[in-house]
Scaffold this motif. Structure first.
Motif, PDB file in Angstrom:
ATOM      1  N   TYR A  78      47.981  34.800  62.353  1.00  0.00           N
ATOM      2  CA  TYR A  78      49.379  34.493  62.656  1.00  0.00           C
ATOM      3  C   TYR A  78      49.983  33.868  61.397  1.00  0.00           C
ATOM      4  CZ  TYR A  78      47.579  35.196  67.337  1.00  0.00           C
ATOM      5  OH  TYR A  78      46.981  35.742  68.446  1.00  0.00           O
ATOM      6  N   HIS A  79      50.531  34.718  60.529  1.00  0.00           N
ATOM      7  CA  HIS A  79      51.008  34.257  59.225  1.00  0.00           C
ATOM      8  C   HIS A  79      52.086  33.183  59.334  1.00  0.00           C
ATOM      9  CE1 HIS A  79      48.685  36.861  56.630  1.00  0.00           C
ATOM     10  NE2 HIS A  79      48.900  37.852  57.480  1.00  0.00           N
ATOM     11  N   SER A  80      53.032  33.343  60.253  1.00  0.00           N
ATOM     12  CA  SER A  80      54.138  32.379  60.337  1.00  0.00           C
ATOM     13  C   SER A  80      53.647  31.001  60.778  1.00  0.00           C
ATOM     14  CB  SER A  80      55.227  32.892  61.281  1.00  0.00           C
ATOM     15  OG  SER A  80      54.705  33.059  62.577  1.00  0.00           O
ATOM     16  N   LYS A  81      52.569  30.950  61.576  1.00  0.00           N
ATOM     17  CA  LYS A  81      52.019  29.672  62.044  1.00  0.00           C
ATOM     18  C   LYS A  81      50.887  29.169  61.142  1.00  0.00           C
ATOM     19  CE  LYS A  81      52.777  30.661  66.935  1.00  0.00           C
ATOM     20  NZ  LYS A  81      52.083  30.808  68.222  1.00  0.00           N
ATOM     21  N   LYS A  82      50.453  30.040  60.200  1.00  0.00           N
ATOM     22  CA  LYS A  82      49.308  29.730  59.342  1.00  0.00           C
ATOM     23  C   LYS A  82      48.075  29.407  60.190  1.00  0.00           C
ATOM     24  CE  LYS A  82      52.166  28.159  55.522  1.00  0.00           C
ATOM     25  NZ  LYS A  82      52.144  29.131  54.537  1.00  0.00           N
TER      26      LYS A  82
ATOM     27  N   VAL B 180      48.722  39.941  62.071  1.00  0.00           N
ATOM     28  CA  VAL B 180      47.781  40.963  61.624  1.00  0.00           C
ATOM     29  C   VAL B 180      46.510  40.839  62.456  1.00  0.00           C
ATOM     30  CG1 VAL B 180      46.326  41.737  59.706  1.00  0.00           C
ATOM     31  CG2 VAL B 180      48.693  41.050  59.276  1.00  0.00           C
ATOM     32  N   VAL B 181      46.033  41.985  62.961  1.00  0.00           N
ATOM     33  CA  VAL B 181      44.781  42.028  63.709  1.00  0.00           C
ATOM     34  C   VAL B 181      43.836  42.974  62.970  1.00  0.00           C
ATOM     35  CG1 VAL B 181      43.661  42.583  65.895  1.00  0.00           C
ATOM     36  CG2 VAL B 181      45.964  41.592  65.894  1.00  0.00           C
TER      37      VAL B 181
END
Length: 168
Positions: free
Chosen positions: A64-68, A50-51
């Motif tokens: 970067y949700h998957s990388k937190k 998300v930007v």
């Protein structure tokens, strides 16, 4: 007059949501967008990224949700208009009117214009007068096509969507 009405609707819109699909050869990248005046934007990119940006504060955050993880930075090139701002400043008259076609079960008419070295074709539903899609072709990159679609204008958008506060 149909094209001019669509441009006027875009100019008056306080919010907008839409999707872009960029095709380079056989590869397609889909991005979802939400915009709110003045100068707020939210994008969902592949990989659950998300930007969020605020041109007024000259700030952006990429989450970067998957990388937190997240990255905060200054807004990149605030003077350069994005697609939606370019549409707002488009002339109210197209260079060429194309014959009617059927797209996604709708009878649409195409309106072509060239701006900034990009050939844009706006497809408008002739029954409703709504913008159905905008196709951008690049003469210097003939294998590339960008399609903007699924437009909704003046929809309710929560301010929290544009919050630049880093997630915990």
């Amino acid at each position: 007059r149909v094209f001019a009405n669509v441009i006027e609707q875009i100019r008056k819109a306080q919010t907008a949501i839409y999707v872009s699909e960029t095709r380079i050869g056989d590869t397609v990248m889909r991005v979802e967008y939400a915009r709110k005046e003045p100068g707020l934007s939210w994008s969902l990119l592949p990989g659950d990224i998300v930007v969020i940006s605020d041109k007024n504060q000259n700030k952006m955050i990429s989450i970067y949700h998957s990388k937190k993880e997240y990255i905060e930075r200054k807004y990149e090139n605030p003077e350069k208009p994005d697609f939606f701002e370019s549409m707002k400043s488009s002339p109210s008259q197209a260079n060429e009117i194309l014959p009617e076609e059927e797209i996604e079960g709708r009878i649409v008419q195409g309106f072509r214009m060239t701006e900034g070295g990009v050939d844009y074709t706006s497809w408008i539903d002739m029954q409703t007068g709504n913008l159905v899609r905008v196709e951008g072709r690049f003469p210097n990159a003939p294998d590339t096509l960008i399609v903007f679609k699924d437009f909704e204008f003046d929809v309710e958008l929560d301010d929290a969507l544009f919050d630049l506060t880093p997630p915990k």
